[in-house]
Every structure is written in structure tokens, then in C-alpha cells.
Design an enzyme around this catalytic site. Sequence first.
Site, short mmCIF file in Angstrom:
data_model
loop_
_atom_site.label_atom_id
_atom_site.label_comp_id
_atom_site.label_asym_id
_atom_site.label_seq_id
_atom_site.Cartn_x
_atom_site.Cartn_y
_atom_site.Cartn_z
N GLY A 1 22.55 32.96 -37.04
CA GLY A 1 23.83 33.31 -37.62
C GLY A 1 23.93 33.00 -39.09
O GLY A 1 23.02 32.41 -39.69
N SER A 2 25.07 33.35 -39.68
CA SER A 2 25.23 33.26 -41.14
C SER A 2 25.29 31.83 -41.65
O SER A 2 24.79 31.54 -42.75
CB SER A 2 26.50 34.01 -41.56
N ASP B 1 23.17 24.50 -35.10
CA ASP B 1 23.53 25.90 -34.82
C ASP B 1 24.98 26.14 -35.16
O ASP B 1 25.79 25.21 -35.25
CB ASP B 1 23.27 26.20 -33.34
N GLY B 2 25.33 27.39 -35.34
CA GLY B 2 26.71 27.77 -35.59
C GLY B 2 27.45 28.02 -34.29
O GLY B 2 26.93 27.79 -33.19
N LYS C 1 29.55 31.10 -28.11
CA LYS C 1 28.43 31.50 -28.95
C LYS C 1 27.90 32.85 -28.44
O LYS C 1 28.19 33.25 -27.32
CB LYS C 1 27.31 30.45 -28.92
N GLU D 1 19.45 30.43 -27.85
CA GLU D 1 20.23 29.32 -28.43
C GLU D 1 20.53 28.26 -27.37
O GLU D 1 20.41 27.06 -27.64
CB GLU D 1 21.53 29.85 -29.02
#
Length: 275
Positions: free
Chosen positions: A70-71, A125-126, A138, A147
Site C-alpha cells: 500500500g501507499s 503494514d498499512g 485490510k 499480508e
Amino acid sequence: MFRQLVHSLSPSLVQSGRWSSLVCSTNLTLFSTQTTATAKMSLEEAKKCAAYKAVDEYVKDNTVVGVGSGSTVVYAVHRIAERVKAEGLKLVCIPTSFQARQLIIEHGLVLGDLECNPRLDCAIDGADEVDAKMVLIKGGGGCLLQEKIVASCADRLVVIADYTKDSAKLGQQYRKGIPIEVAPMAYVPIKGKVESQFGGTLKLRMAVAKAGPVVTDNGNFILDWSFPADKEHDWDAVNREIMMIPGVVDTGLFVGMATKAYFGQQDGSVTERSA
């Protein structure tokens, strides 16, 4: 003004790379002369501050680190690479997706896998949303299965996000639903069973740059479940029941997995929440 701030720092601090994290943690005082409208940080800057703080506090020498997708994770990998160069850290990085793998390679970090490194010291992690009980949604980027696998192998799952991902309850801010990764042949019966048992609606996620549905790194489809927001949910029980439906590979519900969450704020500060 930014140049004056950098010159005011000690040479050792600048050379170590820690000055960039310091800038984020000082509420961006260098913007104090700007107008209120421009003084507010962008979402990208908020993500960067959260990512940098998490990396500085959790990534240690001689450890194995899970790299999320992710970003926001882009900033975490950049910070890891800065510290590896400045401090000589010895790390092995385990990716959670094709994107994460490419980030690790592009930044010259050591790429590993779960076959050789089945236990991780931490995973960063996001998240699409984090509620008050540290339950996560997520999978907005379609990487939920890998993930969750990597997170399950880590001693600590550290979440990095901007302030828009912080909610009292799931669905308060994130409106795209809970992703459910499914075997392609089973998406129609799974859709019907979840809607019948739990309510709401499920939609097959469609691709943008190709005709047809999104296909995950694992060759599966994704159903996005817009769940009823007008009632309380026992997300642990919901997750377990959905996982029992044949054809369900995994869900984007991460229950009881996150250790700590960092949320970058509009003013440059970073708030924290622990499980």
C-alpha cells in the site's frame, strides 16, 4: 526556512538520517508562518510521519521484518533503506505482495521469504481502517491473504496510517466494505451465503486496466462486503464463520493481530494506539 532548520542540526544527526524523523515529530514548526490552509499537512505527509516513527521505534539490527503493501508502506521502506545505509543495519525483509517485493528490490534491501525465515520480529503494514479495539480492515489493495500470512508469522504487527483511517468502529470512515478473497468458481454461492447470514451486499471487485474482475497475486477473486452499519458486530465471530464457508480463502478482517498503530495527524504529530 527548511534549509536553516537543517543547518541548525548537529552534523552527526544529519548524517545519521534521523533529522527527517525529527522534522515530523516537531509538529512541523517550519510551517508556522504559513496560512492556516497551507499549514495543514497533506495525507501523504501524514502517512510519512507515521511510517518514519514506526520504523524508528520497531526496526532493530539483525532482525527479520515483514514489509506490507500500500501507499503508506512506501514511506516505511524508504525509511528502512535510509537507516540501513546510515546505521549499517542488517535486516531481512519479507514481502506481502508483488508491490512489496519490488519496493524491497528497488531500495537495495535483502529480500527473504517465509521458507527460510518462518518467524519475523515485526511486520509493518498499512490498514484501510482501524477501530477502537484495534480490529483492522485490510485488503483495499487486494493483498490481504499474503499480508495476513506474514502478519501471523511476526511477533509484532505494527500498523501505519494517516488520521483518516482511525475510527471508533469499522465502517465509520471506510465505505468500501470488507474484502473477502475467494476461489473464482465459488464467488456466486459465497456472495449469497454471506448476504443471507449476515446481511448487507457483496460485489465482485472489477479491474480498472483490464476487462473483468480483479485477480489477486494468488489467482483468486475479491468480494467487497458492505456490511450493515446499524448494528454491533462481534468481528472475531463473524470472521470465523465466514472462513468456514467453502471457497473462502481469507478475509480482510484482522482481529487480535495488531500490536500497535501509528496515525499521522494534520499538524505533523503522530498518535499511537496499543492493543
